[in-house]
Enzyme design. Structure first.
Site, PDB file in Angstrom:
ATOM      1  N   SER A 155       0.692  -1.317   0.004  1.00  0.00           N
ATOM      2  CA  SER A 155      -0.107  -0.032  -0.285  1.00  0.00           C
ATOM      3  C   SER A 155       1.101   1.294   0.132  1.00  0.00           C
ATOM      4  CB  SER A 155      -0.990   0.013   1.370  1.00  0.00           C
ATOM      5  OG  SER A 155      -1.208  -1.152   1.401  1.00  0.00           O
ATOM      6  N   HIS A 191      -2.051  -2.723  -6.731  1.00  0.00           N
ATOM      7  CA  HIS A 191      -2.327  -2.538  -5.071  1.00  0.00           C
ATOM      8  C   HIS A 191      -4.304  -2.471  -4.881  1.00  0.00           C
ATOM      9  CE1 HIS A 191      -2.860   0.834  -1.688  1.00  0.00           C
ATOM     10  NE2 HIS A 191      -2.984  -0.379  -1.262  1.00  0.00           N
ATOM     11  N   GLU A 211      -4.670  -0.019  -7.900  1.00  0.00           N
ATOM     12  CA  GLU A 211      -3.739   0.673  -8.190  1.00  0.00           C
ATOM     13  C   GLU A 211      -3.093  -0.037  -9.236  1.00  0.00           C
ATOM     14  OE1 GLU A 211      -3.921   4.977  -5.501  1.00  0.00           O
ATOM     15  OE2 GLU A 211      -2.472   2.739  -4.481  1.00  0.00           O
ATOM     16  N   ASN A 253      -4.155   6.882  -1.109  1.00  0.00           N
ATOM     17  CA  ASN A 253      -3.244   6.102   0.831  1.00  0.00           C
ATOM     18  C   ASN A 253      -2.086   8.020   0.304  1.00  0.00           C
ATOM     19  OD1 ASN A 253      -5.197   4.295   1.493  1.00  0.00           O
ATOM     20  ND2 ASN A 253      -3.101   2.893   1.015  1.00  0.00           N
TER      21      ASN A 253
END
Ligand code: T1G
Length: 693
Positions: A416, A437, A449, A487
């Site tokens: 992540s 991801h 992702e 994130n």
């Protein structure tokens, strides 16, 4: 007679005129097409040799609707409603022949015809609500006249496509004809209409179902009540309902006028602008400037997964659902057993709700193999690592994977945050390594992702991007940086949410503002759901942060009945006086004089730093375009589509306003608010990030 223009053509055979539409790729109703159809219908009306008309489309589909790219531009050509009225007013029966999808204005066109036939693979629907509008050319008035109010409400407010067989059953289609023989079938049907002397059946004149509903206003009240949660925040569904109500209560022409009245402000509003932008953004995301569509891709017919935890298991399900065999490797038997049992339990729960056939549970589980041996990953086309977020551990795992995986296999990390280039360097084949991801729960969230590592082969990147839709994901290509796109921006919001609470807001204020903005939940409710003790231990706890203090009090979130909120036995949250006291003490201990924040101030403080980070991401080339960032937030974090994503939202408030706040906070609070150069440039030039707001 044979007339044509670039998008329509007419040929008459033995009394039947074949009006063919040809406007690739989806026969969208551009101005030229509307003009063409209206003109051709005029010609058939005037031609004594024509006894009936078949309206059919070339290419992959029947008309898929209005041309969305024309919205918001000055109107040209024959209005769609007029074109449809011309079809309905034709003195000769018109039969619409449907293949592919008849959507929006396309279905409205077919509803203007006197009869409708289709091949079994065809689908019909009114998806306008997904674009933040209502059907604008008679759909809300004609559909209920055929299928009745309840079905029309369901179709129009959901926008879902209805398969041909179902459409036939509800009377929306008159006949199904053999697959691949649409033209012959439609012509035969038209001849039948003529020989049987069937009437010119105009949907506008069918009033029976409207009269039946007139005495039952509770249908609408009940429908609104039952769907309130689903429609929360969206303007268009209420427009759809009101328009169908008008179909019931007003004569046809007045109903059409009412439909228009509801349609126009929705079309001009920000929600529809945002939703149309998202429609195109979703398609744009597949286009990668330096990877043409012709880039070769590798076959992915088997997949290995390292780690049978929550992520690994969820990731595995995506492939099993797509019929791709998965081998999952764990270090310990008990963890492996638990992981596989969880996958089974998830499938069984879905089956229990009737959303999966018991036979499918068996076949999907049959594609899954568990193993304790990395050596089992020697034949798979793609291996995804989904272990603990620890760089050393990941490097060791990839070094071992490098020894066992076959030549040419794609090696992906589900990290992540971590540096995928560094992970790739642990192998002797960095050209085969990328990030994939997934977002938790990985079998549910649509976002993937795809992290483009510096040395990854174009073929490897293209394969991952093309694989995404096959496993039901929206793949967004992102660059290597801490937290990638999603994130990395989330971290900004998280930091400010915590600070807002220290400076004067309460957790429930912050959560409420985000919920009202349209997100599914705020950060504190989210933390309570996930568990506050993730990564926390009593031994290492320093009792400094609110989170640590809550954990030390055994308020660890929903599972303990208390966290930032108190929970009742039904898991309903309410603000906690204990937490309120604790927050006040916490601020005092930090020497902060609390002040009040209104909702607008809370929202700015949470969202503007995200926008600034998004601008940095663009500046650094970690996302290809602003709309890709928006798709990350919509598909991965539940950002409301009617607000278009954070970058679109930035364009609605203006870069200038965002910049002004960032500068103010940079001075007052600290350098983490330093505006990005791109944000500054946008503010100075007045240019938008997306060009769509
Ligand atoms: N207008 C303009 N472009 C469109 C389009 C449309 N309606 N539909 C598709 N495209 C483009 C799309 O951007 C893509 O372009 C290419 O066509 C292929 O699409 C008065 C107000 C039909 C099921 O909402 O749902 O009618 O990226 O990749 O997967 O009430 O397209 O290749 O450059 O999606 O095979 C209502 C929208 C309009 C249907 C085909 N209609 N389209 O899916 O191909 S509002 C819709 C779709 C209306 C009236 C009103 C899908 C599809 P590019 P694709 P696909």
């Amino acid at each position: 007679m044979a007339a044509s223009d670039t998008v329509t053509s007419l040929a008459v055979e033995d009394g039947i005129a074949i009006l063919t539409v040809n406007n690739p790729p989806v026969n969208a109703l551009s101005a030229a097409l509307r003009d063409g159809i209206a003109a051709r219908i005029g010609e058939t009306s005037a031609d004594p040799a024509v006894r009936a008309v078949v309206l059919i489309c070339a290419g992959r589909t029947f008309i898929a609707g209005a041309d969305i790219s024309e919205f918001g531009k000055p109107p040209r050509g024959v209005p769609l409603a007029e074109m449809i009225a011309a079809i309905e007013g034709s003195p000769k029966p018109v039969v619409a022949a449907v293949h592919g999808t008849a959507l929006g204005g396309g279905l409205e066109t077919a509803l203007g015809a006197h009869y409708r036939v289709a091949v079994p693979s065809a689908k019909v629907g009114l998806p306008e609500v997904k674009l933040g509008i209502i059907p604008g050319s008679g759909g809300t008035q004609r559909l209920p006249r055929i299928v009745g109010v309840e079905r029309a409400l369901a179709m129009i407010t959901s926008g879902e496509q209805v398969p041909a067989a179902e459409a036939l059953a509800m009377g929306l289609l008159d006949e199904l004809v053999a697959e691949g023989e649409l033209l012959a079938g439609a012509v035969a049907f038209a001849r039948k209409v003529l020989t049987e002397g069937r009437p010119l059946r105009k949907v506008r004149d069918m009033n029976e179902k409207m009269e039946a509903a007139r005495g039952r206003p509770e249908i609408f009240a009940e429908f609104r009540r039952a769907n309130a949660r689903k429609f929360r925040g969206f303007d268009a569904p209420e427009g759809c309902i009101s328009a169908v109500e008008a179909a019931v209560n007003l004569p046809f022409d007045e109903g059409i006028a009412r439909e228009r009245e509801i349609f126009m402000p929705l079309m001009q509003g920000t929600q529809s602008k945002a939703q149309r932008y998202v429609f195109f953004a979703e398609r744009e995301v597949r286009k990668i400037p330096d990877l043409p569509d012709s880039t070769p891709v590798k076959p992915v017919e088997s997949v290995g997964i390292i780690g049978a935890g929550t992520m690994g298991g969820g990731i595995a399900m995506n492939f099993l659902n797509a019929g791709i065999p998965v081998t999952i490797v764990e270090a310990r038997q008990d963890n492996l057993d638990r992981g596989i049992a969880t996958i089974r339990k998830n499938y069984e729960a879905t089956a229990a709700k009737g959303r999966l056939k018991p036979a499918d549970v068996v076949s999907r589980m049959g594609l899954l193999t568990g193993s304790l041996d990395m050596g089992s990953l020697s034949s798979q086309d793609l291996v995804i690592e989904a272990i603990f977020e620890d760089m050393e551990l990941k490097k060791e795992t990839f070094a071992e994977l490098d020894r066992v995986a076959k030549t040419g296999a794609i090696l992906a990390s589900n990290t992540s945050y971590l540096d995928v280039d560094e992970i790739a360097a642990a192998t002797g084949r960095p050209e085969s390594v990328i990030g994939m991801h997934f977002f938790s729960p990985a079998n549910v969230m649509r976002l993937l992702e795809v992290v483009r590592a510096a040395k990854a082969d174009p073929e490897v990147v293209a394969t991952a991007m093309k694989l995404a839709p096959k496993i039901g994901k929206l793949g967004v290509l992102v660059g290597v940086c801490h937290g990638f796109v999603g994130n990395r921006m989330l971290a900004e919001r998280q930091r400010e949410a915590t600070r807002l609470v220290e400076e004067g807001a309460m957790p429930w204020d912050v959560d409420r503002v985000l919920f009202e903005f349209g997100l599914p939940m705020g950060p504190f409710a989210m933390s309570d759901l996930a568990g506050l003790d993730i990564g926390w231990s009593r031994e290492t706890s320093r009792g400094e942060t609110l989170r640590e203090k809550l954990c030390e009090m055994d308020r660890r979130g929903q599972k303990t009945g208390a966290g930032f909120y108190d929970y009742d036995s039904g898991r309903k949250a309410s603000p906690s006086p204990v937490v309120e006291r604790m927050v006040l003490d916490h601020s005092a201990a930090k020497g902060i004089t609390r002040r009040s924040f209104d909702d607008g101030a809370i929202l700015e403080r949470l969202v503007y730093p995200m926008i600034n980070e998004g601008a940095k991401i663009l500046e650094e080339g970690k996302a290809i375009r602003a709309s890709d960032i928006d798709m990350v937030w919509i598909a991965g974090y539940g950002w409301p589509v009617y607000r278009g994503g954070p970058m679109f939202y930035a364009d609605t408030v203006g870069a200038k306003a965002v910049l002004a706040k960032m500068e103010e906070w940079e001075t007052a609070i600290g350098p983490e608010f330093a505006p990005s150069a791109l944000l500054r440039r946008k503010a100075e030039t007045g240019e938008q990030f997306t060009g769509a707001a």
